[in-house]
Design an enzyme around this catalytic site. Structure first.
Site, mmCIF file in Angstrom:
data_model
loop_
_atom_site.group_PDB
_atom_site.id
_atom_site.type_symbol
_atom_site.label_atom_id
_atom_site.label_comp_id
_atom_site.label_asym_id
_atom_site.label_seq_id
_atom_site.Cartn_x
_atom_site.Cartn_y
_atom_site.Cartn_z
ATOM 1 N N GLY A 156 37.675 53.751 38.763
ATOM 2 C CA GLY A 156 36.958 54.860 38.138
ATOM 3 C C GLY A 156 35.473 54.629 37.973
ATOM 4 O O GLY A 156 34.901 53.720 38.560
ATOM 5 N N GLY A 196 40.393 43.292 29.965
ATOM 6 C CA GLY A 196 40.122 41.960 30.497
ATOM 7 C C GLY A 196 38.631 41.735 30.711
ATOM 8 O O GLY A 196 37.788 42.480 30.183
ATOM 9 N N GLY A 256 36.615 42.245 33.247
ATOM 10 C CA GLY A 256 35.857 43.366 33.819
ATOM 11 C C GLY A 256 35.564 44.424 32.767
ATOM 12 O O GLY A 256 34.442 44.953 32.683
ATOM 13 N N THR A 284 44.797 39.879 29.020
ATOM 14 C CA THR A 284 45.159 39.598 30.408
ATOM 15 C C THR A 284 46.371 38.677 30.437
ATOM 16 O O THR A 284 46.455 37.739 29.643
ATOM 17 C CB THR A 284 44.016 38.947 31.224
ATOM 18 N N ILE A 285 47.273 38.956 31.347
ATOM 19 C CA ILE A 285 48.406 38.036 31.489
ATOM 20 C C ILE A 285 47.929 36.711 32.072
ATOM 21 O O ILE A 285 48.606 35.704 31.957
ATOM 22 C CB ILE A 285 49.541 38.615 32.370
ATOM 23 N N ASP A 286 46.748 36.709 32.717
ATOM 24 C CA ASP A 286 46.281 35.502 33.417
ATOM 25 C C ASP A 286 45.828 34.401 32.452
ATOM 26 O O ASP A 286 45.739 33.242 32.845
ATOM 27 C CB ASP A 286 45.116 35.847 34.360
ATOM 28 N N MET A 307 51.715 35.653 39.607
ATOM 29 C CA MET A 307 50.342 36.162 39.462
ATOM 30 C C MET A 307 49.442 35.131 38.789
ATOM 31 O O MET A 307 49.873 34.013 38.515
ATOM 32 C CB MET A 307 50.362 37.461 38.665
ATOM 33 N N ARG A 311 54.192 41.892 34.516
ATOM 34 C CA ARG A 311 53.333 42.690 33.630
ATOM 35 C C ARG A 311 54.125 43.696 32.799
ATOM 36 O O ARG A 311 53.559 44.368 31.932
ATOM 37 C CB ARG A 311 52.296 43.434 34.469
HETATM 38 O O1 F6P Z 1 44.733 40.278 36.091
HETATM 39 C C1 F6P Z 1 46.065 40.617 35.973
HETATM 40 C C2 F6P Z 1 46.716 40.743 37.327
HETATM 41 O O2 F6P Z 1 48.081 41.039 37.125
HETATM 42 C C3 F6P Z 1 46.545 39.544 38.251
HETATM 43 O O3 F6P Z 1 47.367 38.465 37.905
HETATM 44 C C4 F6P Z 1 46.814 40.164 39.593
HETATM 45 O O4 F6P Z 1 46.180 39.457 40.627
HETATM 46 C C5 F6P Z 1 46.224 41.532 39.450
HETATM 47 O O5 F6P Z 1 46.156 41.814 38.070
HETATM 48 C C6 F6P Z 1 46.973 42.624 40.147
HETATM 49 O O6 F6P Z 1 46.282 43.810 39.973
HETATM 50 P P1 F6P Z 1 46.857 45.218 40.458
HETATM 51 O O7 F6P Z 1 47.909 45.642 39.481
HETATM 52 O O8 F6P Z 1 45.676 46.116 40.427
HETATM 53 O O9 F6P Z 1 47.427 45.028 41.812
#
Ligand code: F6P
Length: 379
Positions: A97, A136, A138, A159-161, A203, A306
């Site tokens: 967006g 997150g 960004g 963030t899950i990361d 991920m 997620r």
């Molecule tokens: O940042 C969270 C995350 O799930 C990352 O682990 C993964 O690379 C990315 O987002 C996937 O993003 P999208 O749902 O836009 O494909």
């Protein structure tokens, strides 16, 4: 003397009375990829705000809701009742967006001034004085730009990361790790029954936290993470040694950002021209099969990590983050982000929090612990 208004008051007095009855408002939005615990934060925000006598305006679909007058909703204790156990976010989100202020690690782009002015004008029309942004890295870059443009923002890291330097933990991570652990428990039985190698791609983007924690909890034999480049031959040696020692099957966890010592991360270009990590699991499985002759299968967990109900930890952390964000707004700590440090929920300036990724220290305690329980990193 002016015309008498209702209850015998002048128009001016009635307007002042009306205005003072209007509750102060705070805005909230969820931005970027969804993750378990977002609804717990929203509920925490609403309940803490109501306690202060404030009204909460939720903007739909991340920052995009700031551009569309019809895309907001009043959130209260009734609309948020029972949402804590739900995955996703009841107000929607997007990582695309008009407000995308970041593309890729470390790059910063500028949100156009016209877009920020649109958002400001809608916030003014809705009497929203402060905006809580749950997102997150960004999204925090965007939050910082809104703050610099004079819109009061409070950030809540998500963030899950689990890869933000400014907070020891983000909600969503524990739920993602629980999903990886559950998957490994299930794949373990197939690995042993069929005497196979099962490779699981998880991920985490540029960080190996999900792979490392999930792998340890799920009893993985090999964990491959971006921070420790691996060697295909070394992985084969470990699997053959496990075979020779009488182990029936082996479990390999591969972070999507992992790469061989002499190779690159595996990415696919989408039709929109974006690059998305993914595919390393299949490559690792193929190389293992070729080098060991063992039947090897790959399973990509993808967005399963997620979704679903948040764990206890994520519900509690999400609630604490939501409540803290409202406290920060009440105390006027604009431009700050909620942060978890030493078991306490604190805050840091958003400007200091952005663009600083927290990666797995290759020689840190977690990696050493994994090595001590015979987990190989393929190095
Ligand atoms: O940042 C969270 C995350 O799930 C990352 O682990 C993964 O690379 C990315 O987002 C996937 O993003 P999208 O749902 O836009 O494909």
């Amino acid at each position: 003397m002016g015309r008498q208004w209702a209850f015998g008051r002048s128009k001016e007095t009635a307007l002042v009375a009306f205005a003072t009855k209007m509750k102060p408002r705070i805005g909230v939005l969820t931005s970027g990829g969804d993750c378990p615990g977002l609804n717990a934060v929203l509920r925490g925000v609403v309940l803490a705000a109501e306690k202060l006598g404030w009204e909460v305006v939720g903007f739909r679909d991340g920052f995009e809701g700031l551009l569309r007058p019809e895309d907001h909703v009043i959130l209260d204790s009734k609309t948020t009742n029972g949402i804590m156990a739900q995955g996703g976010t009841i107000i929607g989100t997007t990582n695309r967006g008009h407000f995308v202020a970041k593309v890729g690690a470390g790059e910063r782009t500028i949100v156009p001034a016209k877009i920020i002015e649109h958002a400001r004008s809608l916030l003014n029309d809705l009497r929203v004085k402060t905006l809580i942004i749950i997102g997150g890295d960004g999204s925090m870059v965007t939050a910082q730009q809104l703050q610099e443009a004079g819109i009061n923002c409070i950030g809540v890291p998500k963030t899950i990361d689990n890869d933000l330097e400014a907070t020891a933990m983000t909600f969503g991570f524990d739920s993602a790790v629980a999903t990886v652990m559950d998957a490994l428990d299930r794949l373990h039985t197939t690995a042993i029954s069929h005497k196979r190698v099962m490779v699981v791609e998880v991920m985490g983007r540029h960080a190996g936290w999900i792979a490392l924690h999930g792998g340890i909890a799920g009893g993985a034999d090999i964990i491959l993470i971006p921070e420790i480049p691996f060697n295909h031959d070394r992985i084969a040696v470990v699997i053959k040694a496990r075979d020779a020692a009488g182990n029936l099957g082996s479990l390999v966890v591969v972070a999507e950002g992992a790469r061989p010592r002499d190779g690159q991360q595996v990415m696919r270009e989408t039709k929109d021209g974006e690059f998305r990590l993914g595919g390393i699991g299949e490559i690792v499985a193929r190389e293992i099969a070729q080098r060991t002759g063992k039947e090897t299968r790959c399973c990509v967990l993808g967005h399963l990590q997620r979704g679903g109900a948040p764990t206890t930890l994520d519900r509690i952390l999400g609630t604490r983050f939501g409540v803290k964000a409202v406290q920060l707004a009440n105390e006027g700590h604009f431009g700050s982000m909620v942060s978890y440090q030493n078991y306490q929920v604190r805050h840091v300036p958003i400007a200091e929090a952005v663009n600083r990724l927290r990666l797995v220290p290759p020689n840190g305690e977690m990696v050493q612990t994994a090595r001590d329980v015979e987990i190989s990193f393929g190095d």
